[in-house]
Design a protein around this motif. Structure first.
Motif: not given
Ligand SMILES: Nc1nc2c(ncn2[C@@H]2O[C@H](COP(=O)(O)OP(=O)(O)OP(=O)(O)O)[C@@H](O)[C@H]2O)c(=O)[nH]1
Length: 795
Positions: A304-305, A397-402
């Motif tokens: 997930h990064g 929370v880090a919402i990645n790959k946006i």
């Protein structure tokens, strides 16, 4: 009474001149030397000073009570007051104070002397008290105290009785009722001891003040909440001249507390752990605390990064002086954001939470949960949430790959809501930041949020004390020797500190950061690599900086001794393998057994057969006792019982649960599980007669839980597993457990991680597994993975 020289008065009252000089000083009577003269008035003043001190300490009022007066009149009606004093207190001099008053100069004291002197005085005081008792003049206060002591004794014995009941209470029956007599004392681990003490303290409420011995006069005064002056006065009364920093031992403390009407409870050295004995991790006063950087762990589902986000942060937020330096992996590093520091733990997220936490070290302040916007909440995301929640650590929370096309941050928010994390902009309280490790979008927002949460958490530590930290990683470098990454948590570690961690100690030879830069000092939340330990310490263990090498060495030696003691104690436990030797050496007359089986009928049949062994003439050296038996899996209480009574645990068709397995290992309790009754009887019989054949022992590698099942076109069932503990190996065997009862045992025919074949799956990971010739796997079954090893009997 005439003018006298100091030494004459000292001689008359039986004490050293220098001691009398000290008293004269206290009584504010100026004298230059032991040759100085003291006038009659000064002598009176001196004796009155000593009497006041004695009276104050014995709790007597200067005015004798009516009853005392009556008694005095009755027993010695014609004696002068001075003579009366003599008879009562056996003074040498007719006009001096009591001869048993022992005084010394403040310099010439040690706690041993304190003890002796106080004992002398107390004897006298006891004598005094006996007289009062005879005369029913034992004061109400004294009675109250002695009553309370009695009550406490009763309470204690009640408590211990109650505890015994709890230990032995069970829905199952005891076959041998006289077991209690044989119960051996159990060796307890440090953490157990500490927990027990805390529990006891809680149970006791505020009955007694907990004190350790020895302690200084000041510490004693502070602990019992009495003024220093009051304590010193009492001490003078007891014939002990001690300054506030001098130490007083257990006996003196006991007497003093009694005199001051305080109930105390001693914490014995046995009960204290090394940290407490050496005062290694003392609490810091509020005013000494200063802001410190947050310690952050990054967690999330595979791919997930996590690494990409950490890399971006690492590359773009190093301090100027460090830019361009060669980085080294040390398990933790610090970045600088607008003049503030953030420390990142670079160990795999679950390790930081499981391994470290299991050692009692919770070093993370904030958890960053990385969720890929195009993938959403996945099993390891859930695990990470559970770990962080269990540790009570706030989550960002880090919402990645946006940047990705399929990115759907709102879907991630929705899914996280189902896990109990509601985004702030959705009315919840979880900070969620949209980021892209690829384009670096949102990364600085993420860092700002970390600093914001840190600010709210008001993370503080005292930098001005000897350092306390945690070993994050440690290894042996071929050229440099033991290298350990330490996260300093309190105080400041200096590049010449003496350090100790568990059984390892040393003098720091070099201290560097993750950029290999040499540091002279490292304050709270700073990760550093140190060289200088004499061995490789354990990751997760606490490390202490101490004053000198002697203390470091002493603590390490104590830890080594404790480890050895624990090992030795565990060696004394009976096992089927050492049974014969123990019988031969006359060490063992009773073979205690805890028996567990899957059904009631089997338990009874097994008990009968085992007890029948007592009729067997070939094995009459030992008496078989079943101290506990019952149905169901082997639990912690069974192991505790076995450990306390030096018993073996026999399981038929049942297995220990994970906690019981751990406890059995820790307590060195031999747990044998069988699937054929004949084998049990044979093994016990052979063990007693020394005929036990080389044993096939099962080494448990790990346990997993069946979370899902899938049917293949071939009709074979694949279990979707999650490894709870240890590891699952493809070439090993498994026991399929349902409610701790073994329902099948067999080989693993297939082990996969995602689509690929896996050699093994580690704790905290998921996979798919098939058991050879067994299709009845169900969700919630537990699979215990083990290998078989042949153990040769030692000659
Ligand atoms: N497009 C895009 N790709 C990304 C982003 N972040 C990571 N990736 C890619 O996703 C893949 C996995 O990233 P990692 O950083 O290795 O993921 P991880 O969570 O550390 O993975 P593990 O260490 O295996 O658990 C790599 O190919 C990255 O290049 C992002 O923000 N955008």
């Amino acid at each position: 009474m005439s003018n006298k020289r100091v030494y004459t008065v000292a001689k008359e009252i039986g004490m050293a001149s220098k001691d009398l000089m000290a008293i004269l000083d206290q009584a504010k009577i100026p004298v230059k030397s032991h040759m100085s003269t003291i006038t009659e008035d000064q002598q009176k003043q001196l004796f009155s000073f000593i009497r006041t001190a004695q009276d104050a300490s014995s709790g007597n009022s200067p005015e004798p009570s009516k009853k005392e007066e009556r008694k005095a009149k009755k027993t010695e009606p014609k004696q002068s007051p001075v003579k009366k004093e003599k008879t009562k207190t056996e003074v040498k001099s007719t006009d001096g104070p009591r001869a048993d008053v022992v005084v010394e100069t403040p310099k010439a004291k040690d706690s041993h002397d304190h003890k002796k002197r106080a004992e002398g005085s107390v004897k006298d005081r006891k004598h005094h008290r006996d007289e009062f008792e005879e005369d029913e003049a034992f004061s109400a206060e004294e009675r109250r105290r002695s009553e309370k002591k009695k009550q406490k004794k009763n309470k204690k014995s009640k408590q211990s009785k109650k505890k015994d009941n709890v230990d032995f209470q069970s829905e199952n029956t005891f076959v041998n009722q006289d077991f209690e007599k044989r119960k051996a004392p159990k060796k307890k681990s440090r953490s157990q001891k500490r927990k027990e003490r805390e529990a006891r303290e809680e149970a006791k409420g505020d009955d007694g003040i907990k004190v350790k011995a020895p302690l200084t006069v000041k510490e004693f005064a502070d602990t019992i909440g009495v003024s220093l002056a009051q304590v010193i006065t009492k001490l003078i009364g007891l014939g002990v001249m001690a300054t506030q920093n001098e130490s007083i031992d257990r006996d003196v403390i006991e007497i003093l507390a009694d005199e001051l009407g305080k109930e105390i409870e001693f914490i014995s050295e046995e009960e204290l752990n090394i940290e407490e004995i050496y005062g290694l991790d003392t609490e810091d006063p509020e005013e000494s605390l200063k802001e410190r950087p947050p310690v952050v762990t990054v967690m999330g589902h595979v791919d997930h990064g996590k690494t990409s986000i950490l890399d971006v942060i690492k590359r773009s937020h190093v301090t100027d002086s460090e830019a361009g330096g060669i980085t080294q992996h040390i398990g933790a590093y610090q970045v600088s954001v607008g003049g503030k520091h953030i420390t990142f733990l670079d160990t795999p997220g679950h390790e930081a939470f499981t391994a470290m936490r299991s050692r009692g070290a919770s070093i993370t302040d904030i958890a960053i949960l990385v969720v890929a916007a195009d993938d959403g909440v996945m099993p390891q995301t859930r695990e990470a949430i559970h770990h962080a929640k269990a540790a009570g650590v706030p989550i960002i929370v880090a919402i990645n790959k946006i940047d990705r096309e399929g990115a759907n941050p709102d879907r991630v928010r929705q899914e996280l809501t189902e896990e109990g994390l509601v985004a702030e902009d959705w009315g919840g309280d979880t900070i969620m930041v949209e980021v892209s490790a690829k384009t670096k979008q949102g990364i600085s927002d993420l860092l700002d949020m970390i600093l914001l949460v840190a600010e709210v958490l008001e993370l503080k530590a005292n930098p001005d004390r000897l350092a306390v930290g945690t070993i994050v990683e440690a290894r042996l470098d071929k050229g440099k020797g033991p290298m350990a990454t330490i996260l300093v948590q309190k105080g400041t570690l200096t590049s010449d500190s003496y350090i100790v961690s568990g059984t390892c100690y040393g003098h720091i030879r070099a201290m560097t950061n993750d950029k290999k830069k040499h540091l002279k000092k490292a304050g709270p939340a700073t990760p550093v690599v140190v060289l200088g330990f004499d061995g490789v310490p354990n990751a997760g263990d606490t490390v202490y900086a101490v004053k000198d090498e002697k203390i470091a060495k002493e603590i390490a030696a104590k830890n080594i001794a404790q480890e050895r003691e624990e090992k030795l104690a565990s060696k004394n436990k009976v096992s089927l393998n050492n049974l014969f030797d123990k019988i031969k050496e006359g060490e063992l007359k009773d073979l205690n057994l805890v028996v567990k089986a899957d059904v009631k009928g089997t338990v009874e049949a097994l008990n009968q057969s085992l007890l029948k062994l007592n009729d067997n003439e070939d094995i009459d050296e030992v008496q078989v006792n079943i101290i506990h038996s019952g149905t169901g899996g082997i639990n912690e209480s069974d192991i505790n019982l076995a450990s306390a009574s030096n018993a073996l645990v026999i399981g038929f068709n049942v297995r220990p649960n994970i906690n019981a397995l751990d406890l059995a290992k820790q307590e060195d309790v031999d747990v044998r599980t069988y699937r054929v009754i004949y084998d049990i009887l044979n093994d016990v019989k052979n063990a007693i007669s020394g005929m036990l054949t080389p044993e096939i022992s099962e080494e448990v590698l790990g346990r997993c839980e069946v979370r899902e099942t899938f049917k293949l076109p071939s009709n074979d069932i694949v279990a979707g597993i999650y490894v709870l503990k240890g590891k699952i190996q493809r070439k090993a065997k498994v026991k399929v457990l349902r409610d701790d009862v073994i329902i099948h045992e067999g080989e693993i025919s297939s082990l996969k991680r995602f689509q690929d074949d896996a050699r093994e799956i580690a704790q905290g990971y998921e996979g798919g597994l098939m058991v050879e010739n067994f299709n009845d796997i169900q969700v919630n079954d537990l699979l215990e993975c083990f290998i078989e090893k042949e153990i040769k009997k030692e000659l």
